[in-house]
Design a protein around this motif. Structure first.
Motif, PDB file in Angstrom:
ATOM      1  N   ALA A  33      12.585   7.393  -9.747  1.00  0.00           N
ATOM      2  CA  ALA A  33      11.428   6.140  -9.929  1.00  0.00           C
ATOM      3  C   ALA A  33      10.637   6.060 -11.244  1.00  0.00           C
ATOM      4  CB  ALA A  33      10.216   6.571  -8.644  1.00  0.00           C
ATOM      5  N   ILE A  60       6.507   2.292  -4.169  1.00  0.00           N
ATOM      6  CA  ILE A  60       6.954   3.710  -3.887  1.00  0.00           C
ATOM      7  C   ILE A  60       6.446   4.187  -2.454  1.00  0.00           C
ATOM      8  CG2 ILE A  60       5.308   4.950  -4.939  1.00  0.00           C
ATOM      9  CD1 ILE A  60       9.146   5.769  -4.730  1.00  0.00           C
ATOM     10  N   ALA A  61       5.024   3.967  -1.941  1.00  0.00           N
ATOM     11  CA  ALA A  61       4.609   4.308  -0.831  1.00  0.00           C
ATOM     12  C   ALA A  61       5.608   3.534   0.366  1.00  0.00           C
ATOM     13  CB  ALA A  61       3.226   3.838  -0.660  1.00  0.00           C
ATOM     14  N   VAL A  77       8.789   5.378   0.851  1.00  0.00           N
ATOM     15  CA  VAL A  77       8.841   6.778   1.526  1.00  0.00           C
ATOM     16  C   VAL A  77       8.517   6.466   2.880  1.00  0.00           C
ATOM     17  CG1 VAL A  77       7.327   8.885   1.488  1.00  0.00           C
ATOM     18  CG2 VAL A  77       8.097   8.009  -0.825  1.00  0.00           C
ATOM     19  N   VAL A  82      10.965  12.523  -4.541  1.00  0.00           N
ATOM     20  CA  VAL A  82      10.715  11.173  -5.540  1.00  0.00           C
ATOM     21  C   VAL A  82      10.765  12.116  -6.864  1.00  0.00           C
ATOM     22  CG1 VAL A  82       9.312   9.469  -6.533  1.00  0.00           C
ATOM     23  CG2 VAL A  82       9.586   9.718  -3.881  1.00  0.00           C
ATOM     24  N   ASN A 129       9.834  11.250 -10.550  1.00  0.00           N
ATOM     25  CA  ASN A 129       8.946  10.602 -11.538  1.00  0.00           C
ATOM     26  C   ASN A 129       9.897  10.695 -12.983  1.00  0.00           C
ATOM     27  OD1 ASN A 129       6.659   9.118 -12.498  1.00  0.00           O
ATOM     28  ND2 ASN A 129       5.781  11.020 -12.906  1.00  0.00           N
ATOM     29  N   THR A 169       2.697   6.306 -10.059  1.00  0.00           N
ATOM     30  CA  THR A 169       3.707   6.580  -9.179  1.00  0.00           C
ATOM     31  C   THR A 169       3.616   7.970  -8.597  1.00  0.00           C
ATOM     32  OG1 THR A 169       5.445   4.974 -10.212  1.00  0.00           O
ATOM     33  CG2 THR A 169       6.489   6.728  -9.215  1.00  0.00           C
ATOM     34  N   GLU A 170       3.471   8.934  -9.447  1.00  0.00           N
ATOM     35  CA  GLU A 170       3.440  10.211  -9.031  1.00  0.00           C
ATOM     36  C   GLU A 170       2.502  10.702  -7.870  1.00  0.00           C
ATOM     37  OE1 GLU A 170       2.907  14.762 -10.697  1.00  0.00           O
ATOM     38  OE2 GLU A 170       2.920  12.998 -12.248  1.00  0.00           O
ATOM     39  N   ALA A 211       3.336   8.598  -4.445  1.00  0.00           N
ATOM     40  CA  ALA A 211       4.289   9.118  -3.988  1.00  0.00           C
ATOM     41  C   ALA A 211       3.986  10.432  -3.107  1.00  0.00           C
ATOM     42  CB  ALA A 211       5.477   9.585  -4.713  1.00  0.00           C
ATOM     43  N   ALA A 221       5.927  12.430   0.142  1.00  0.00           N
ATOM     44  CA  ALA A 221       7.068  12.863  -0.700  1.00  0.00           C
ATOM     45  C   ALA A 221       6.704  14.128  -1.659  1.00  0.00           C
ATOM     46  CB  ALA A 221       7.511  11.897  -1.619  1.00  0.00           C
ATOM     47  N   VAL A 243       7.432  15.356  -5.193  1.00  0.00           N
ATOM     48  CA  VAL A 243       7.386  14.810  -6.429  1.00  0.00           C
ATOM     49  C   VAL A 243       7.872  15.854  -7.336  1.00  0.00           C
ATOM     50  CG1 VAL A 243       6.511  13.586  -8.182  1.00  0.00           C
ATOM     51  CG2 VAL A 243       5.816  12.965  -5.936  1.00  0.00           C
ATOM     52  N   GLY A 296      13.325   3.206  -5.687  1.00  0.00           N
ATOM     53  CA  GLY A 296      11.995   3.352  -5.516  1.00  0.00           C
ATOM     54  C   GLY A 296      11.352   1.858  -5.433  1.00  0.00           C
TER      55      GLY A 296
END
Length: 230
Positions: free
Chosen positions: A10, A17-18, A21, A33, A35, A42-43, A46, A51, A53, A87
């Protein structure tokens, strides 16, 4: 019980991203995920979606996939199957069960989610993508008698087989490298038609001239490299 891990590279996928997941089926044991140098949330998003990460500081699709694999290798209980998907929510995560089933039921090694035309949303693949897929798969058919019709990112593979492929590519050639090595090692594989929709956000590869050119060059490099390799 079959243990399944998912790796999602991603880069700036905060908007999508959500959704990715949360749409992954409950049969999956581990969602990772990766990152990959994102400059957005994003991090954080997620992690909030549930997820695990991990961060990869070197930009590139292959770098991200390899980072996810390295993380899995250090986990206590190793998976039976690894699934890769994007992603950006262009894949349908709920179709993951269709990809892993032939591995579980028929003991196949590799299953590719093929983005067939009648299941693709209009505009979800660019003209360079469609042409590139046709050219690459046509060359693989000609040179290796392959039955692939796509280089789609949504794919499932036995974990032990994935390790045996000794994947190397760090950027755009990851998908075609995997398929060429599947052919070279004579693994049992199949394609399963999957749905495909317009991604959320702008593509980092096919959405740019530079990305499309580099991806095309990398794909052709791997194909011709393996056509001359004994």
């Amino acid at each position: 019980m079959t243990k399944i891990s998912v790796i999602i590279p991603a880069f700036n996928e905060a908007e999508s991203i959500a959704k990715v997941v949360e749409a992954i089926p409950e049969c999956v044991d581990q969602i990772i995920v990766v990152n990959n140098t994102s400059t957005d949330n994003t991090e954080y998003i997620a992690r909030n979606a549930g997820a695990t990460v991990v961060n990869e500081s070197k930009k590139g699709y292959g770098h991200a996939c390899l980072k996810g694999m390295a993380y899995i290798s250090k986990c206590g209980e190793l998976p039976d199957i690894i699934v890769f998907l994007d992603g950006d929510f262009s894949d349908y995560p709920e179709e993951l069960t269709k990809l892993v089933q032939p591995i579980i039921d028929k003991d196949l090694d590799f299953v590719l989610g093929a983005r067939v035309k009648h299941l693709r949303e209009k505009g979800s693949m660019t003209i360079p993508q469609v042409f590139g897929n046709w050219l690459a798969t046509s060359l693989m058919k000609l040179l290796f008698n392959a039955k692939f019709t796509d280089l789609g990112p949504f794919r499932a593979i036995k974990y032990e087989r994935l390790l045996a492929l000794q994947m190397k590519d760090k950027t755009y050639g990851w998908t075609v490298e995997m398929q060429l090595k599947v052919l070279k090692q004579k693994l049992a594989y199949i394609e399963i038609p999957v749905h495909y929709r317009n991604r959320i956000g702008k593509s980092k590869v096919s959405g740019t001239i530079k990305g499309a050119i580099f991806a095309g060059v990398k794909i052709l490099f791997w194909i011709f490299k393996y056509s001359f390799k004994k």
